[in-house]
Design a protein around this motif. Structure first.
Motif, PDB file in Angstrom:
ATOM      1  N   ASP A 156      -2.557  10.252   8.762  1.00 53.96           N
ATOM      2  CA  ASP A 156      -1.613   9.190   8.457  1.00 53.96           C
ATOM      3  C   ASP A 156      -2.100   8.401   7.249  1.00 53.96           C
ATOM      4  OD1 ASP A 156      -3.650   7.629   9.446  1.00 53.96           O
ATOM      5  OD2 ASP A 156      -2.667   7.145  11.325  1.00 53.96           O
ATOM      6  N   ASN A 157      -1.397   7.306   6.952  1.00 52.95           N
ATOM      7  CA  ASN A 157      -1.672   6.557   5.720  1.00 52.95           C
ATOM      8  C   ASN A 157      -2.971   5.765   5.774  1.00 52.95           C
ATOM      9  OD1 ASN A 157      -0.955   4.591   7.540  1.00 52.95           O
ATOM     10  ND2 ASN A 157       0.818   3.867   6.424  1.00 52.95           N
TER      11      ASN A 157
ATOM     12  N   THR B 214       1.445  10.731   5.585  1.00 54.82           N
ATOM     13  CA  THR B 214       2.011   9.541   4.972  1.00 54.82           C
ATOM     14  C   THR B 214       0.971   8.882   4.067  1.00 54.82           C
ATOM     15  OG1 THR B 214       1.380   8.290   6.939  1.00 54.82           O
ATOM     16  CG2 THR B 214       3.623   9.147   6.843  1.00 54.82           C
TER      17      THR B 214
ATOM     18  N   VAL C 245       9.797   6.170   2.835  1.00 51.90           N
ATOM     19  CA  VAL C 245       8.641   6.882   3.358  1.00 51.90           C
ATOM     20  C   VAL C 245       7.892   7.476   2.166  1.00 51.90           C
ATOM     21  CG1 VAL C 245       7.806   8.739   4.830  1.00 51.90           C
ATOM     22  CG2 VAL C 245       9.830   7.430   5.501  1.00 51.90           C
TER      23      VAL C 245
ATOM     24  N   TYR D  19       4.781   9.779   0.994  1.00 49.57           N
ATOM     25  CA  TYR D  19       3.965  10.838   1.583  1.00 49.57           C
ATOM     26  C   TYR D  19       3.198  11.571   0.497  1.00 49.57           C
ATOM     27  CZ  TYR D  19       7.785  13.912   0.024  1.00 49.57           C
ATOM     28  OH  TYR D  19       8.712  14.571  -0.730  1.00 49.57           O
TER      29      TYR D  19
ATOM     30  N   ILE E  60       7.384  16.264   5.318  1.00 47.64           N
ATOM     31  CA  ILE E  60       7.665  15.369   6.443  1.00 47.64           C
ATOM     32  C   ILE E  60       7.891  16.171   7.721  1.00 47.64           C
ATOM     33  CG2 ILE E  60       9.264  13.640   7.318  1.00 47.64           C
ATOM     34  CD1 ILE E  60       7.530  12.580   5.109  1.00 47.64           C
TER      35      ILE E  60
END
Length: 665
Positions: free
Chosen positions: A423-424, A445, A486, A488, A514
């Protein structure tokens, strides 16, 4: 002197030699550019100087001075691209060189040395003469003949090809400049083959218990037995131990007894009661005979009190008490199993509300407060490796903490073609390039404020369903608009849009990165979900004991996945798998049949008494049974009068129906 029509005059600088020939030679080196077209000394003085040849003080017009300085600036720009920006030449003429004699100066690139001394004849006799700005500056200059200056091109802005040429740093690491300035809308993704095979590196287990023993082997059991016995001695010898304390009856634990202890601890996850002591209660609402058959309550509590895993004391390592358990789990998983291509990396939490120096808070987790674990797992929930966050004293803490964590967890899986989904919290351009250089994909992300993001994506506006992608060095960063924006990043998937169907049956179009992220990212969350079904942690435990039981449950969960993947037997659900292991850890005890010498029967009390009862003017005789107090209820501190008794028991005690069966069965 006569006034020359045209631009206004201003005081010119005076050459101390008084020689026009010297002055003409100095200026002739810069006399062939666009703004200054005097081709000889005579032409120069006829166009730009004073008409009176007898006068030593020359007056220079604005146009001539500007052209002279423009030519000098063009020369200086050619010599070095690192010169300072030139201020307005009109402002520089008003700065006097010395208090005695004002002199027109060139822009800020020319330094003020006070009065200008006579130019040496050795310079005037040469065919190549530097400009006045070169003579007055301490910067290194290149002397170029005046006939060559005519052919010098002016400096132009760099071409598109030149501006997109990336300068590599000596350490082969991406620079911030490269990550923010050279992105393009078209790019190619690097192709990496997965060179490993998903396989079990040991013989396949024949039953669930054998799969469980792949992770909880004899080595770790012997370690726990040794450390627990050593810790019990330390607790017994500690000051303040009372004579009747429970620890005074300690006996060394054995491997078989530890297995029974672990089986009972796992059993508490199947049968949930609020207190540990409730499992040994004799009350008819709590009576669970299996616990008392295998171990007494005091012995279980005593083993739990002395449970220990490391006797080493290291003030620098906050995780020293649980380090052997974590290392054993990671090493065993690395030795017995190699995963598939897709991997996921995320955080997990072990609930802890007490005081702890490295307690963390994550608002989106089921347990918001507790000990944070960094977990590398497969999409189906198999945990491959985990690391506990120990705060500032950890070896991965400091600048680049998230990158260090990722590289630490993946150190045995790099250079094999894996696809890692994060994830981010972890993803960045710098990390993506490092993983790509180690033959590893990453997708997930991206935080919009992460260093190295392309600037264009921060300001672009999209409509719902639109996607904007940029590429650099095999890294794809995109921005897609769904209900919200979003951002990514991916080094495996390009900007292809794919169709997918949601749980309501609606067909949606999303970027391929995604879609793959949603399919493969939930491994750690799935593992947390499965562990929540049968939790065996207790609130009163110390933090490292909670980590141990959490690791024990992860080992059982991993054994469940490995058994269903590689065993020749049919697949099992988690409940039946746990029950099979508990049957092995807690084998059925032999039943002891007690032969009763007499037969116990619950009968009604025969003793009766009579009494007189007045009803108006009449008196009636009533016969009633003499009730007895129930023996079983009296022991439970309840007072119950019953009509029944057991004539076979000593004293013919009164018993209610429930207490009779509790006492005789």
């Amino acid at each position: 002197m006569t006034d020359k029509p045209g631009p206004s005059k201003r005081s010119g600088s005076v050459l101390t030699s008084g020689s026009r020939a010297k002055r003409g030679r100095i200026y002739s080196a810069n006399s062939s550019l666009d703004d200054f077209e005097c081709s000889s000394v005579e032409a120069e003085f006829s166009q730009c100087g004073d008409e009176d040849e007898e006068d030593d003080e020359e007056e220079v017009s604005d146009d001539s001075c500007d052209s002279i300085f423009d030519s000098r600036l063009r020369m200086d720009r050619f010599e070095s691209s690192s010169r300072q920006k030139i201020s307005n030449p009109e402002d520089t003429f008003n700065r006097p060189m010395s208090p005695d004699r004002p002199m027109a100066t060139s822009p800020s690139i020319i330094q003020n040395y006070g009065e200008l001394s006579d130019i040496p004849d050795s310079l005037l006799n040469n065919s190549i003469t530097p400009s006045v700005s070169m003579l007055m500056s301490d910067a290194l200059s290149i002397n170029i003949p005046s006939e060559d200056i005519e052919n010098l091109p002016l400096r132009s802005p760099p071409s598109v090809e030149t501006s997109q040429t990336r300068v590599e740093r000596p350490d082969n690491q991406p620079s911030e400049e490269g990550a923010t300035s050279f992105w393009s809308t078209q790019g190619t993704m690097k192709s990496i083959d997965f060179t490993k095979t998903q396989e079990l590196l040991v013989p396949a287990p024949s039953d669930p218990f054998e799969a469980f023993r792949l992770l909880i082997d004899e080595n770790i059991l012997d370690l726990i037995v040794h450390e627990t016995n050593a810790n019990a001695i330390r607790v017994l010898n500690a000051p303040g131990v009372k004579e009747h304390s429970r620890i005074t009856s300690w006996k060394d634990i054995t491997r078989a007894e530890l297995s029974t202890f672990l089986g009972l601890a796992l059993r508490t996850g199947t049968i949930r009661l609020n207190r540990l002591s409730d499992y040994w209660k004799k009350h008819w609402l709590f009576n669970i005979p299996c616990f008392a058959q295998y171990m007494s309550r005091n012995r279980f509590m005593l083993i739990l009190r002395c449970l220990h895993f490391s006797s080493e004391t290291n003030e620098e390592d906050r995780l020293a008490k649980i380090r052997p358990i974590v290392d054993h789990f990671n090493n065993r998983m690395n030795d017995i199993y190699y995963p598939g291509k897709q991997l996921s990396l995320d955080e997990a939490m072990v609930l802890w509300r007490g005081r702890l120096q490295f307690r963390q808070y994550i608002k989106n987790k089921r347990h918001k407060y507790g000990v944070k674990l960094y977990v590398l797992a497969e999409p189906d929930g198999t945990v491959l490796k985990f690391q506990i966050y120990g705060g500032a004293g950890d070896d991965t803490s400091g600048v680049g903490h998230t990158q260090n964590i990722v590289l630490k967890l993946l150190e045995e899986k790099l250079d094999s073609g894996h696809s890692v989904y994060m994830d981010n919290y972890y993803n960045s351009y710098d990390l993506a390039v490092k993983l790509l250089n180690r033959q590893t994909y990453c997708t997930g992300t991206l935080n919009k404020n992460r260093k190295g993001n392309p600037i264009e994506l921060g300001t672009i506006t999209l409509r719902k369903g639109e996607n904007k992608s940029l590429f650099l060095n095999g890294v794809h960063i995109g921005k897609w608009k769904d209900k919200r924006y979003v951002l990514y990043i991916s080094t495996e998937h390009d900007n292809e849009m794919m169709e997918t169907t949601n749980k309501r049956g609606t067909v949606l179009v999303k970027p391929s990165a995604i879609i793959h992220y949603n399919n493969f990212m939930s491994g750690v969350d799935l593992q947390d979900q499965m562990l929540s079904y049968y939790p065996c942690e207790r609130k009163t435990m110390r933090w490292y004991k909670k980590i141990f039981f959490h690791t024990l449950q992860m080992s059982l969960n991993n054994a469940f996945h490995l058994h269903n993947k590689f065993s020749m037997n049919s697949k099992m659900n988690l409940y039946d798998f746990r029950l099979y292991i508990l049957e092995k850890l807690l084998p059925k005890p032999p039943q002891i049949v007690e032969k009763m010498s007499t037969k116990h029967i619950l009968t009604k009390i025969e003793n009766v008494k009579t009494r007189q009862k007045k009803e108006g003017n009449k008196t009636r005789t009533i016969t009633e049974v003499v009730r007895k107090e129930c023996k079983g209820c009296r022991e439970k501190k309840n007072r119950v009068a019953t009509l029944y008794e057991c004539k076979s028991c000593i004293g013919k005690p009164g018993l209610c129906i429930e207490c009779f069966f509790e006492l005789h069965l």
